[in-house]
Enzyme design. Structure first.
Site, PDB file in Angstrom:
ATOM      1  N   ASP A 118       0.765  -1.248  -0.048  1.00 37.33           N
ATOM      2  CA  ASP A 118      -0.143   0.146  -0.133  1.00 37.33           C
ATOM      3  C   ASP A 118       0.965   1.238   0.064  1.00 37.33           C
ATOM      4  O   ASP A 118       2.021   1.363   0.311  1.00 37.33           O
ATOM      5  CB  ASP A 118      -0.994  -0.171   1.274  1.00 37.33           C
ATOM      6  CG  ASP A 118      -1.931   1.157   1.313  1.00 37.33           C
ATOM      7  OD1 ASP A 118      -2.351   1.608   0.153  1.00 37.33           O
ATOM      8  OD2 ASP A 118      -1.987   2.018   2.423  1.00 37.33           O
ATOM      9  N   SER A 119       0.165   2.413  -0.252  1.00 31.76           N
ATOM     10  CA  SER A 119       1.133   3.587  -0.209  1.00 31.76           C
ATOM     11  C   SER A 119       1.241   3.807   1.528  1.00 31.76           C
ATOM     12  O   SER A 119       2.479   4.552   1.621  1.00 31.76           O
ATOM     13  CB  SER A 119       0.082   4.622  -0.729  1.00 31.76           C
ATOM     14  OG  SER A 119      -0.955   4.812  -0.136  1.00 31.76           O
ATOM     15  N   TYR A 176      -1.149   8.429  -3.035  1.00 28.60           N
ATOM     16  CA  TYR A 176      -1.090   8.049  -4.375  1.00 28.60           C
ATOM     17  C   TYR A 176      -2.397   8.442  -5.085  1.00 28.60           C
ATOM     18  O   TYR A 176      -2.560   8.650  -6.210  1.00 28.60           O
ATOM     19  CB  TYR A 176      -1.244   6.416  -4.343  1.00 28.60           C
ATOM     20  CG  TYR A 176       0.243   5.639  -4.437  1.00 28.60           C
ATOM     21  CD1 TYR A 176       1.349   6.278  -3.870  1.00 28.60           C
ATOM     22  CD2 TYR A 176       0.218   4.362  -4.893  1.00 28.60           C
ATOM     23  CE1 TYR A 176       2.377   5.671  -3.670  1.00 28.60           C
ATOM     24  CE2 TYR A 176       1.668   3.528  -4.920  1.00 28.60           C
ATOM     25  CZ  TYR A 176       2.698   4.309  -4.135  1.00 28.60           C
ATOM     26  OH  TYR A 176       3.729   3.415  -4.299  1.00 28.60           O
ATOM     27  N   GLY A 177      -3.184   8.675  -4.321  1.00 28.94           N
ATOM     28  CA  GLY A 177      -4.582   9.068  -4.794  1.00 28.94           C
ATOM     29  C   GLY A 177      -4.920  10.288  -5.728  1.00 28.94           C
ATOM     30  O   GLY A 177      -5.696  10.352  -6.385  1.00 28.94           O
ATOM     31  N   CYS A 232      -4.206  -1.544  -1.969  1.00 21.50           N
ATOM     32  CA  CYS A 232      -4.395  -0.369  -2.118  1.00 21.50           C
ATOM     33  C   CYS A 232      -5.376  -0.146  -3.470  1.00 21.50           C
ATOM     34  O   CYS A 232      -5.156  -0.538  -4.409  1.00 21.50           O
ATOM     35  CB  CYS A 232      -3.116   0.336  -2.551  1.00 21.50           C
ATOM     36  SG  CYS A 232      -3.235   2.126  -3.072  1.00 21.50           S
ATOM     37  N   ASN A 233      -6.596   0.570  -3.315  1.00 22.50           N
ATOM     38  CA  ASN A 233      -7.456   0.499  -4.438  1.00 22.50           C
ATOM     39  C   ASN A 233      -6.885   1.586  -5.584  1.00 22.50           C
ATOM     40  O   ASN A 233      -7.111   1.262  -6.768  1.00 22.50           O
ATOM     41  CB  ASN A 233      -8.630   1.224  -3.782  1.00 22.50           C
ATOM     42  CG  ASN A 233      -9.524   0.469  -3.177  1.00 22.50           C
ATOM     43  OD1 ASN A 233     -10.496  -0.480  -3.565  1.00 22.50           O
ATOM     44  ND2 ASN A 233      -9.317   0.184  -1.822  1.00 22.50           N
ATOM     45  N   THR A 234      -6.289   2.422  -5.196  1.00 20.17           N
ATOM     46  CA  THR A 234      -5.823   3.186  -6.090  1.00 20.17           C
ATOM     47  C   THR A 234      -4.763   2.801  -7.156  1.00 20.17           C
ATOM     48  O   THR A 234      -4.517   2.700  -8.243  1.00 20.17           O
ATOM     49  CB  THR A 234      -4.909   4.540  -5.602  1.00 20.17           C
ATOM     50  OG1 THR A 234      -5.746   5.131  -4.449  1.00 20.17           O
ATOM     51  CG2 THR A 234      -4.842   5.532  -6.589  1.00 20.17           C
ATOM     52  N   GLU A 293      -4.236   8.588   8.427  1.00 23.53           N
ATOM     53  CA  GLU A 293      -2.757   8.685   8.789  1.00 23.53           C
ATOM     54  C   GLU A 293      -2.541   9.417  10.071  1.00 23.53           C
ATOM     55  O   GLU A 293      -1.554   9.173  10.803  1.00 23.53           O
ATOM     56  CB  GLU A 293      -1.863   9.269   7.595  1.00 23.53           C
ATOM     57  CG  GLU A 293      -1.977   8.413   6.398  1.00 23.53           C
ATOM     58  CD  GLU A 293      -0.942   7.379   6.426  1.00 23.53           C
ATOM     59  OE1 GLU A 293      -0.006   7.461   6.959  1.00 23.53           O
ATOM     60  OE2 GLU A 293      -1.248   6.302   5.685  1.00 23.53           O
ATOM     61  N   CYS A 349     -11.228   2.666  -0.201  1.00 22.60           N
ATOM     62  CA  CYS A 349      -9.658   3.125   0.070  1.00 22.60           C
ATOM     63  C   CYS A 349      -9.382   2.237   1.221  1.00 22.60           C
ATOM     64  O   CYS A 349     -10.096   2.158   2.100  1.00 22.60           O
ATOM     65  CB  CYS A 349      -9.653   4.448   0.173  1.00 22.60           C
ATOM     66  SG  CYS A 349      -7.901   4.912   0.882  1.00 22.60           S
ATOM     67  N   THR A 350      -8.104   1.672   1.273  1.00 24.23           N
ATOM     68  CA  THR A 350      -8.001   0.716   2.633  1.00 24.23           C
ATOM     69  C   THR A 350      -7.556   1.664   3.696  1.00 24.23           C
ATOM     70  O   THR A 350      -7.797   0.670   4.687  1.00 24.23           O
ATOM     71  CB  THR A 350      -6.771  -0.501   2.045  1.00 24.23           C
ATOM     72  OG1 THR A 350      -5.626   0.461   1.572  1.00 24.23           O
ATOM     73  CG2 THR A 350      -7.175  -1.145   1.066  1.00 24.23           C
ATOM     74  N   HIS A 351      -7.633   2.912   3.605  1.00 27.97           N
ATOM     75  CA  HIS A 351      -7.617   3.507   4.947  1.00 27.97           C
ATOM     76  C   HIS A 351      -8.740   3.568   5.529  1.00 27.97           C
ATOM     77  O   HIS A 351      -8.805   3.919   6.909  1.00 27.97           O
ATOM     78  CB  HIS A 351      -6.860   4.854   4.726  1.00 27.97           C
ATOM     79  CG  HIS A 351      -5.391   5.205   4.321  1.00 27.97           C
ATOM     80  ND1 HIS A 351      -4.860   4.425   3.128  1.00 27.97           N
ATOM     81  CD2 HIS A 351      -4.518   5.648   4.874  1.00 27.97           C
ATOM     82  CE1 HIS A 351      -3.690   4.616   3.408  1.00 27.97           C
ATOM     83  NE2 HIS A 351      -3.321   5.359   4.447  1.00 27.97           N
TER      84      HIS A 351
END
Ligand code: DGL
Length: 288
Positions: free
Chosen positions: A25-26, A57-58, A88-90, A168, A202-204
């Site tokens: 992931d980012s 990344y988004g 990471c979806n992006t 984050e 989004c995985t966040h």
């Protein structure tokens, strides 16, 4: 398309089974997927790489994301992984196909199809909102994947770029998170045409589930892809004869964390995303 090539191998190879799974992931968000992988596949060894130096990344161009993801794949290949999970979806939306092309021998699993599958099943009336990064929304990947499974649905991608920063920073509850949710999503979940399903694209975002419930109420289904991704990973590994089950096929079951920037910062927040990692897990700094 986030699972373009699975490269199945049908003979059981113990060495292959014991090799780790690379999870990418980012930032720390993909640890929500790593945690689901750990629950579903406890004998697998996981290598987790969060590209914190290049986050977010988004907001970046697809060609830039592809470059970053190929570098991460090179790092994982040097560690002899058997599968790379794009948590990471992006990255899944933009780079899964390029990855499969560059590394045809590696199993690649993205997260978009799993989220879309869940949304198609969980939405009661087919009014689906996808909260995601700008890049994921722009790619149309969710629209395409959901409509392929549920052509009657209406899919509305809503870019929520500041959610990534909130998560984050650990600001997942309270007035700031709630105001942000109201700002981005309030209109979509109000009135006679209110959506009935929110995809956490989004995985966040799963860390915002509590605040999302508080603002949007109990009505809408909240779709998190993590468990579905872990299920798909298990199926792909089994089909490829590469599942670590225990005994001589055991991968060891540990997780090793890598980041491209500020490992102490990464370590401080990792436990929020992956319960069981402890307060300050070791994180190795790498250069891609
Ligand atoms: N976690 C990433 C995703 O699922 C995005 C965060 C970022 O913008 O870097 O899309």
């Amino acid at each position: 398309m986030d699972n373009p090539r699975a490269n199945p191998v049908n003979t059981l190879d113990h060495k292959r089974c014991a090799r780790p799974i690379g999870v990418f992931d980012s930032g720390v968000g993909g640890l929500t997927v790593a945690a689901a992988l750990r629950r579903r596949l406890p004998a697998e060894s996981l290598l987790y790489l969060g590209d914190a130096a290049r986050l977010p990344y988004g907001t970046k161009a697809p060609t830039t994301i592809i470059q970053y993801v190929l570098k991460a794949a090179g790092f994982f290949m040097a560690h002899d992984i058997k599968m790379m999970v794009l948590a990471c979806n992006t990255a899944s939306a933009h780079a899964a196909a390029a990855l499969a092309l560059h590394y045809p021998e590696m199993m690649v699993l993205g997260v978009i199809d799993s989220g879309a599958e869940r949304a198609a099943l969980q939405s009661s009336g087919g009014r689906i909102v996808v909260a995601a990064t700008e890049g994921t929304c722009r790619s149309g990947a969710f629209d395409h994947a959901i409509l392929a499974r549920r052509p009657d649905a209406s899919v509305r991608p809503v870019p929520c770029p500041l959610f990534v920063a909130l998560v984050e920073e650990g600001l997942t509850e309270g007035p700031i998170a709630e105001a942000m949710i109201r700002q981005y999503l309030g209109d979509s979940f109000a009135g006679p045409d209110a959506a009935d399903c929110l995809v956490l694209g989004c995985t966040h975002f799963p860390l915002l589930a509590g605040a999302l419930r508080k603002v949007l109420g109990d009505g809408p289904a909240l779709v998190d892809c993590a468990e579905a991704v872990a299920e798909r990973a298990a199926a792909m590994l089994a089909e490829g004869g590469a599942l670590a089950e225990g005994g001589e096929n055991a991968g060891g079951g540990g997780i090793t964390l890598f980041t491209t920037d500020a490992p102490e910062r990464f370590s401080a927040s990792a436990g929020r995303f992956f319960p069981g990692l402890g307060q300050r897990p070791p994180v190795e700094l790498i250069d891609l």
